[in-house]
Design a protein around this motif. Structure first.
Motif, PDB file in Angstrom:
ATOM      1  N   ASP A  25       0.832  -1.194   0.000  1.00 50.87           N
ATOM      2  CA  ASP A  25       0.000   0.000   0.000  1.00 50.87           C
ATOM      3  C   ASP A  25       0.871   1.250   0.000  1.00 50.87           C
ATOM      4  O   ASP A  25       1.882   1.309   0.691  1.00 50.87           O
TER       5      ASP A  25
ATOM      6  N   LYS B 140      -1.514   6.998  -1.191  1.00 46.02           N
ATOM      7  CA  LYS B 140      -2.777   7.228  -1.883  1.00 46.02           C
ATOM      8  C   LYS B 140      -3.782   6.102  -1.591  1.00 46.02           C
ATOM      9  O   LYS B 140      -4.979   6.333  -1.528  1.00 46.02           O
ATOM     10  N   ASP B 141      -3.285   4.889  -1.382  1.00 47.12           N
ATOM     11  CA  ASP B 141      -4.153   3.743  -1.110  1.00 47.12           C
ATOM     12  C   ASP B 141      -4.850   3.839   0.234  1.00 47.12           C
ATOM     13  O   ASP B 141      -5.893   3.236   0.437  1.00 47.12           O
ATOM     14  N   VAL B 142      -4.277   4.559   1.167  1.00 44.39           N
ATOM     15  CA  VAL B 142      -4.862   4.678   2.507  1.00 44.39           C
ATOM     16  C   VAL B 142      -5.432   6.068   2.762  1.00 44.39           C
ATOM     17  O   VAL B 142      -5.663   6.459   3.900  1.00 44.39           O
ATOM     18  N   GLY B 143      -5.648   6.833   1.687  1.00 47.83           N
ATOM     19  CA  GLY B 143      -6.314   8.122   1.809  1.00 47.83           C
ATOM     20  C   GLY B 143      -5.403   9.285   2.170  1.00 47.83           C
ATOM     21  O   GLY B 143      -5.880  10.320   2.620  1.00 47.83           O
ATOM     22  N   LEU B 144      -4.118   9.156   1.976  1.00 47.67           N
ATOM     23  CA  LEU B 144      -3.187  10.243   2.264  1.00 47.67           C
ATOM     24  C   LEU B 144      -2.667  10.847   0.967  1.00 47.67           C
ATOM     25  O   LEU B 144      -2.728  10.227  -0.075  1.00 47.67           O
TER      26      LEU B 144
END
Length: 39
Positions: A21, A24-28
């Motif tokens: 991950d 961008k994959d975890v919303g950052l």
């Protein structure tokens, strides 16, 4: 590149490798830096 090193130097667990991950994959992010950014 990291996956190639991991595949050659490590034993893969029975459950498989964890997902790779990124921020961008975890919303950052997105992270934008300028040349004059002060660290």
């Amino acid at each position: 590149m990291y996956e190639a090193v991991r595949d050659n130097l490590c034993d893969e667990p029975e459950s498989g490798w964890p997902l790779n991950d990124g921020p961008k994959d975890v919303g950052l992010g997105p992270y934008e830096y300028t040349e004059d950014a002060k660290y």
